[in-house]
Design a protein around this motif. Structure first.
Motif, mmCIF file in Angstrom:
data_model
loop_
_atom_site.group_PDB
_atom_site.id
_atom_site.type_symbol
_atom_site.label_atom_id
_atom_site.label_comp_id
_atom_site.label_asym_id
_atom_site.label_seq_id
_atom_site.Cartn_x
_atom_site.Cartn_y
_atom_site.Cartn_z
ATOM 1 N N GLN A 2 3.743 8.773 1.030
ATOM 2 C CA GLN A 2 4.960 8.382 0.338
ATOM 3 C C GLN A 2 4.744 7.103 -0.462
ATOM 4 O O GLN A 2 3.885 6.289 -0.161
ATOM 5 N N ARG A 3 5.605 6.967 -1.498
ATOM 6 C CA ARG A 3 5.544 5.755 -2.311
ATOM 7 C C ARG A 3 5.920 4.540 -1.469
ATOM 8 O O ARG A 3 6.771 4.621 -0.588
ATOM 9 N N ASN A 4 5.317 3.435 -1.747
ATOM 10 C CA ASN A 4 5.604 2.205 -1.024
ATOM 11 C C ASN A 4 6.642 1.417 -1.812
ATOM 12 O O ASN A 4 6.323 0.507 -2.578
ATOM 13 N N GLU A 5 7.902 1.780 -1.631
ATOM 14 C CA GLU A 5 8.968 1.124 -2.365
ATOM 15 C C GLU A 5 9.167 -0.313 -1.890
ATOM 16 O O GLU A 5 9.576 -1.180 -2.659
ATOM 17 N N SER A 6 8.860 -0.581 -0.608
ATOM 18 C CA SER A 6 9.049 -1.940 -0.087
ATOM 19 C C SER A 6 8.158 -2.924 -0.827
ATOM 20 O O SER A 6 8.604 -4.010 -1.248
ATOM 21 N N LEU A 7 6.928 -2.566 -0.986
ATOM 22 C CA LEU A 7 5.991 -3.443 -1.693
ATOM 23 C C LEU A 7 6.424 -3.613 -3.146
ATOM 24 O O LEU A 7 6.402 -4.721 -3.699
ATOM 25 N N GLN A 40 -3.069 5.275 -1.868
ATOM 26 C CA GLN A 40 -3.992 4.778 -0.856
ATOM 27 C C GLN A 40 -3.412 3.516 -0.245
ATOM 28 O O GLN A 40 -2.511 2.893 -0.802
ATOM 29 N N GLN A 41 -3.951 3.169 0.937
ATOM 30 C CA GLN A 41 -3.501 1.975 1.634
ATOM 31 C C GLN A 41 -4.486 0.835 1.389
ATOM 32 O O GLN A 41 -5.691 1.061 1.305
ATOM 33 N N PRO A 42 -3.987 -0.389 1.253
ATOM 34 C CA PRO A 42 -4.919 -1.518 1.119
ATOM 35 C C PRO A 42 -5.719 -1.708 2.406
ATOM 36 O O PRO A 42 -5.261 -1.365 3.498
ATOM 37 N N SER A 43 -6.924 -2.249 2.261
ATOM 38 C CA SER A 43 -7.762 -2.524 3.422
ATOM 39 C C SER A 43 -7.148 -3.659 4.238
ATOM 40 O O SER A 43 -6.202 -4.331 3.811
ATOM 41 N N ALA A 44 -7.714 -3.880 5.432
ATOM 42 C CA ALA A 44 -7.206 -4.946 6.307
ATOM 43 C C ALA A 44 -7.279 -6.299 5.612
ATOM 44 O O ALA A 44 -6.397 -7.152 5.760
ATOM 45 N N VAL A 48 -3.812 -8.600 4.804
ATOM 46 C CA VAL A 48 -3.597 -10.003 5.182
ATOM 47 C C VAL A 48 -3.200 -10.828 3.963
ATOM 48 O O VAL A 48 -2.274 -11.655 4.003
ATOM 49 N N LYS A 49 -3.878 -10.609 2.851
ATOM 50 C CA LYS A 49 -3.597 -11.379 1.645
ATOM 51 C C LYS A 49 -2.201 -11.051 1.097
ATOM 52 O O LYS A 49 -1.496 -11.940 0.591
ATOM 53 N N LEU A 50 -1.802 -9.771 1.185
ATOM 54 C CA LEU A 50 -0.474 -9.386 0.729
ATOM 55 C C LEU A 50 0.617 -10.048 1.582
ATOM 56 O O LEU A 50 1.629 -10.547 1.057
ATOM 57 N N CYS A 51 0.417 -10.032 2.895
ATOM 58 C CA CYS A 51 1.398 -10.658 3.787
ATOM 59 C C CYS A 51 1.514 -12.142 3.498
ATOM 60 O O CYS A 51 2.607 -12.719 3.492
ATOM 61 N N THR A 52 0.385 -12.793 3.251
ATOM 62 C CA THR A 52 0.392 -14.225 2.937
ATOM 63 C C THR A 52 1.085 -14.477 1.602
ATOM 64 O O THR A 52 1.867 -15.429 1.455
ATOM 65 N N LEU A 53 0.808 -13.649 0.624
ATOM 66 C CA LEU A 53 1.358 -13.835 -0.722
ATOM 67 C C LEU A 53 2.872 -13.699 -0.733
ATOM 68 O O LEU A 53 3.595 -14.522 -1.326
ATOM 69 N N PHE A 54 3.375 -12.655 -0.064
ATOM 70 C CA PHE A 54 4.825 -12.410 -0.088
ATOM 71 C C PHE A 54 5.563 -13.090 1.060
ATOM 72 O O PHE A 54 6.795 -13.090 1.084
ATOM 73 N N GLY A 55 4.818 -13.614 2.036
ATOM 74 C CA GLY A 55 5.469 -14.240 3.176
ATOM 75 C C GLY A 55 6.209 -13.248 4.040
ATOM 76 O O GLY A 55 7.236 -13.590 4.659
ATOM 77 N N LYS A 56 5.745 -12.035 4.093
ATOM 78 C CA LYS A 56 6.370 -10.970 4.859
ATOM 79 C C LYS A 56 5.352 -10.367 5.820
ATOM 80 O O LYS A 56 4.133 -10.512 5.648
ATOM 81 N N SER A 57 5.876 -9.658 6.810
ATOM 82 C CA SER A 57 4.988 -8.951 7.726
ATOM 83 C C SER A 57 4.525 -7.659 7.084
ATOM 84 O O SER A 57 5.064 -7.206 6.075
ATOM 85 N N ALA A 58 3.517 -7.057 7.720
ATOM 86 C CA ALA A 58 3.008 -5.793 7.200
ATOM 87 C C ALA A 58 4.076 -4.714 7.238
ATOM 88 O O ALA A 58 4.183 -3.884 6.327
ATOM 89 N N GLU A 60 7.346 -5.158 7.000
ATOM 90 C CA GLU A 60 8.326 -5.439 5.951
ATOM 91 C C GLU A 60 7.831 -5.029 4.569
ATOM 92 O O GLU A 60 8.610 -4.705 3.684
ATOM 93 N N LEU A 61 6.523 -5.054 4.390
ATOM 94 C CA LEU A 61 5.939 -4.654 3.109
ATOM 95 C C LEU A 61 5.615 -3.167 3.066
ATOM 96 O O LEU A 61 5.057 -2.680 2.076
#
Length: 1023
Positions: A2-7, A40-44, A48-58, A60-61
């Motif tokens: 499914q599309r990742n609308e949260s991100l 596709q899903q981002p690697s681990a 981590v970098k996405l969570c840091t960038l947006f200040g959200k948990s995995a 939530e994203l």
């Protein structure tokens, strides 16, 4: 997916474009789009970098949180066709220790020293000095490895490194194996094609030095620091971490010394490892503290004690009492003080061994066996193949898969062994081995050593020269090293020991690892002499192998008595017509060929060939080796017409029996190409060389020693053709590989020096040419003697370089020495002809024209004898001689020489052009006095010294002016080659693929004239 609308919504809420997110993460817009579309899903790493960038948990994203299992020993993640930035290497072979306790001060300090510089942040002095290499030092079992593991996992969680790589550095073999396994993860083609492990290491180090992503390279158990420098990157965006027992690490790294644990840390570790925190009480805490103190706060001993308590369910008090009961006996056996390292570890293992023996006697036998093997990478098939050598209990266990697994289950329960199921290998701690060995009497140790040697002799491939067996040979090399030590330690006079060492020596010889091969060959020889006596045929086998090695090393004086002794033994015991006798005859003949003792070599080769044909037939593959040597001897003597039938016959047999892409077929093509090269049939030689190069790269890889040889040959071919720009990178590549495989002082490396010197000479790089030629000369004289043909070739290059730099006296001295050597020990005819040609050019430059004419004529006579009429050097000699005769007012001789110019086959593409170009440059750079000799005389005063050029007339002819009588004149045109002669040359050059304009430049005509000649080959063109 499914599309990742949260991100996507989080990005839009911040008014960011996909490009903005990509820039901040260090990836591409394509990757961001795939993540948002759910492709596709981002690697681990990027999660981590996405969570840091947006200040959200995995969550939530909208990211799927998939954490790799701690049981995975190595992983490489790559998202589809994502760019290189999304590749992550993780090869730490151990799971994170759930019982790891304390060491926070060391980990914190280590984190500061290895602080990763953020983008745009300047590196301070401390970081520049300390962040490259760090060492964790201390006693074995003190916890160095566990600290390194914990640091790697913490750094992974923090996203400090893109790549984390683990190298087992117990010895050089394990280092090489670790690098190979690392390469196998993301360079599988390199590992498959490259048989030389050191080449794989070089490629990996180069990759690390150039990698822009942060990396961590861990060398574990690096106790011998002298081994490390060749395996350490010199630069790069990464950190190196060592664990070592060595106290002094010198300039290699900064060191953090690890001491015993604190009492509280040790107590917490014991209770956590024994899983007793839930039942914690003041009394139990006191018992734990007392036990930790009794164990000298030693991490490995504490960990083992906790494991024992957990498995046996005994109390802390019971363990302490049992330890105290066994303490003195074990200290006496080990000869150490109570507070020393061996006591607590040995005692803990002694208790574990008792439990193992109670549960599974075969497991005890297995531990004793492992004590006499290399601790890491023990192949499981070694246990099954060597089963006939094991005691009955162990034999039954290893031959029954169910019982085998039960035995390992018992050992794994006490952490005494590790099993890598994917590789089908086992490992055991070296201290476990030490304790096991010390529990055995000397005679029992000797018995186990003999069992291991015999088992490995069975398991090691019988034909190490077969390429297909090389992966299996590599798998056993660590075990062979240990066997070699056992053979020496216990003085094992076993036939199997000699056979094993001899076979492994042959494997090393096939890989050009001459030093290792020599060591094993000599030990095999010594064993066979003691076991069988000095005159036994088995001894002759070792002598022959050692002689082959010495010949390959260029140590001809050492090789000859070995070959001769092997031949004498075989003649005496096996007879003059035995195949092994023929093998010795052929080996000695090959040595004589290298020493230019051609008559003796030919007689021995013919004798060996007759025996082989009698026993095996003329078409057997073994017979082709002898036939090849005979052809090589003919080739050295200039008997080319006798060589080609032999080489073609061998090639036909190899293609028929082995196929066109087999290594032996490729080697036959190499030698046929060498023959064509010597005959000046360059197009045919180049076709064969390129075909062989492709086969060798396919089998060996681009950096193997065999690939270096054919690269060297192809470069030499281009030199003969005058294609120096193409020859230069090939010559440099071959020389680098020679130095890598053989070292800078090998005779083959000297050949590489000479080749690059020759190229540099023709490219005008005289300083480099002189330097390399002098190095080649020193090595050739030292290895081959002062009268060898290679020495002559070195002198020719040096003499030619001196001549080109107008150092005529120096050039004459060098070339005179060449003629003196040839008078004492005649060199190959092709080398003689080159020497005469270069000396003639020197005499011509010195204006000693009559001597130059004589030398040119001698060179031409030699070419006629060798039937190299159309060779580029022959044509260059003829052209220079004709020009010289014309200047000496002998036009009738020059015309006759020009008319005898052949119009036949396979001229070089570039040699003719090169020689003409050199002649033109030479004439344009002559001194004024030399010009006065070639300028026309004034028709009025007959002087030549006052003649100068004065432009050209309307027809394009050169006009001259006499400064003595002030007369201007245009001389009569000099005689030139008839058009038919030049037309024939044009046809031959065009056949080689040279352009019309180049041919026109070479022959001194217009390119349209050349076009007319080529278009109408049956008629004569005119300018």
């Amino acid at each position: 997916m499914q599309r990742n609308e949260s991100l996507r919504q989080q990005r839009i809420a911040r008014n960011w474009r996909q490009q903005d997110v990509a820039d901040q993460l260090g990836t591409t817009v394509t990757a961001i789009g795939r993540w948002e579309r759910g492709a596709q899903q981002p690697s681990a790493y990027f999660r981590v970098k996405l969570c840091t960038l947006f200040g959200k948990s995995a969550a939530e994203l909208g990211l799927v949180e998939t954490i790799a299992s701690p049981l995975e020993s190595a992983e490489v993640t790559q998202e589809g066709n994502a760019p290189a930035e999304e590749i992550s290497l993780w090869t730490v072979p151990y799971a994170r220790n759930p019982h790891f306790t304390g060491r926070d001060d060391i980990l914190q300090y280590l984190g500061q020293l290895l602080a990763t510089k953020q983008p745009g942040e300047p590196m301070n002095i401390q970081q520049a000095v300390l962040t490259q290499t760090q060492a964790i030092s201390g006693l074995g079992g003190i916890g160095k490895t566990q600290i390194a593991i914990e640091y790697a996992y913490r750094a992974r969680m923090q996203g400090r490194y893109q790549h984390t790589m683990w190298i087992s550095a117990a010895n050089e073999e394990t280092i090489l194996t670790s690098f190979v396994e690392l390469a196998r993860l993301f360079m599988p083609t390199l590992v498959k094609e490259e048989t030389n492990q050191r080449t794989i290491v070089t490629v990996l180090l180069r990759w690390l030095e150039q990698c822009t992503q942060p990396w961590l390279l861990i060398f574990d158990n690096a106790d011998n620091l002298d081994l490390l420098p060749p395996y350490l990157p010199h630069q790069g965006n990464g950190h190196i971490l060592l664990t070592t027992r060595a106290n002094a690490v010198g300039v290699l790294a900064s060191s953090i010394e690890v001491d015993a644990m604190g009492i509280l840390e040790g107590t917490h570790l014991l209770l956590r490892r024994a899983r007793r925190f839930s039942a914690e009480s003041p009394e139990e805490m006191d018992n734990a503290i007392n036990l930790v103190i009794a164990l000298a706060q030693f991490p490995l001993a504490i960990d083992q004690a906790g494991a024992y308590i957990e498995e046996t369910r005994c109390t802390l008090r019971d363990y302490l009492q049992l330890y105290q009961t066994h303490r003195h006996a074990l200290l006496a056996r080990r000869g150490k003080q109570a507070s020393g390292y061996p006591e607590s570890v040995a005692t803990t293992w002694s208790l574990s061994f008792q439990r193992v023996e109670e549960q599974n006697p075969a497991a005890t036998e297995f531990l004793r066996l492992c004590a006499f093997l290399a601790p890491d990478h023990i192949p499981e098939e070694l246990l099954t193949k060597g089963a006939p050598q094991w005691p009955p209990t162990l034999r039954e266990a290893v031959t029954n898969p169910l019982r085998f697994n039960q035995m390992l289950e018992t050992l794994l329960a006490f952490s005494l062994v590790k099993r890598l199921a994917e590789d089908r290998t086992l490992s055991v701690h070296r201290l476990v081995q030490a304790v096991q060995i010390d529990h055995l009497e000397v005679e029992a140790q000797r018995t186990w050593s003999e069992r291991v040697v015999r088992a490995l002799e069975i398991a090691f491939p019988a034909d190490p020269k077969n390429v297909n067996t090389w992966p299996q040979c590599l798998r056993y090399l660590e075990q062979v090293q240990v066997c070699d030590e056992l053979i020496q330690r216990y003085q094992l006079l076993l036939p199997e020991a000699a056979d094993l060492l001899d076979r492994v020596g042959s494997y090393f010889l096939e890989h050009s690892m001459y030093s290792q091969a020599g060591t094993l060959y000599r030990r095999a020889l010594a064993l066979r002499e003691q076991v069988w006596g000095v005159e036994h045929p088995q001894v002759a086998c070792s002598l022959h192998h050692l002689a082959v090695l010495e010949r390959a090393n260029g140590n001809y004086e050492q090789a000859e008595p070995l070959f001769q002794r092997a031949l004498d033994i075989r003649m005496h015991h096996l007879g003059s017509d035995h195949l092994e006798t023929a093998t010795s005859l052929h080996g000695l003949a090959s040595l004589f060929e290298s020493q230019r003792r051609y008559e003796q070599a030919e007689a021995l080769t013919r004798q060996a060939l007759k025996i082989y044909e009698q026993h095996l037939g003329a078409d057997d593959l073994e017979t082709t080796r002898i036939r090849h040597t005979l052809g090589l001897l003919y080739w050295h003597q200039g008997r080319f017409e006798e060589v080609e039938p032999l080489y073609r016959y061998n090639l036909a047999l190899h293609e028929k029996k082995l196929g066109p892409d087999h290594l032996l077929t490729a080697k036959s093509q190499t030698w046929l190409g060498n023959l064509y090269y010597g005959q000046g049939r360059f197009a045919e030689a180049e076709r064969l060389y390129k075909r062989v190069l492709g086969i060798f790269i396919q089998h060996f890889g681009p950096t193997h020693f065999q690939t270096a040889i054919i690269t060297h040959n192809l470069s030499a071919l281009y030199i003969e053709q005058g294609r120096y720009q193409e020859a230069e990178p090939l010559g440099e590549q071959a020389l680098a590989l020679y130095e890598q495989h053989l070292g800078p002082n090998h005779v083959h490396t000297a050949d590489g020096f000479l080749e690059v010197a020759t190229i540099s000479l023709h490219l005008g790089k005289y300083t480099r040419a002189d330097t390399l030629a002098h190095r080649a000369l020193q090595l050739h004289e030292a290895k081959l003697g002062p009268l060898h043909s290679h020495v002559v070739e070195d002198l020719i290059v040096l003499g030619t370089s001196s001549r080109e730099q107008s150092r005529y006296a120096e050039a004459e001295s060098l070339l005179q020495r060449v003629l003196q050597i040839n008078a004492q020990a005649p060199v190959m005819p092709t080398v003689q002809q080159r020497a005469l040609y270069e000396f003639a050019r020197l005499r011509e430059a010195q204006e000693w024209d009559e001597q130059a004419v004589s030398l040119y004529q001698q060179a031409l006579e030699m070419d006629l004898q060798m039937k190299r009429i159309a060779h580029p050097l022959t044509m260059a000699t003829r052209q220079r001689l004709a020009a010289l005769l014309d200047r000496l007012d002998r036009p009738e001789h020059a015309t006759q020489l020009q008319r005898s110019q052949p119009g036949s086959t396979d001229l070089s593409k570039e040699e003719t052009s090169t020689n003409r170009r050199e002649m033109a440059m030479e004439q344009s750079n002559m001194k004024a006095g030399t010009w006065s000799r070639s300028l026309p005389a004034c028709p009025h005063c007959q002087l030549t010294t006052e003649i100068i050029k004065s432009g050209k007339n309307r027809s394009g002819s050169q006009r001259f002016h006499c400064r003595a009588c002030q007369l201007s004149f245009t001389p009569q045109p000099s005689m030139r080659k008839p058009d038919q002669v030049r037309k024939t040359e044009a046809l031959v050059l065009a056949k080689q693929g040279i352009s019309y304009r180049r041919i026109a430049s070479l022959l001194g005509v217009h390119h349209q004239t050349v076009s007319a000649w080529i278009s109408t080959p049956g008629t004569s063109g005119a300018e």
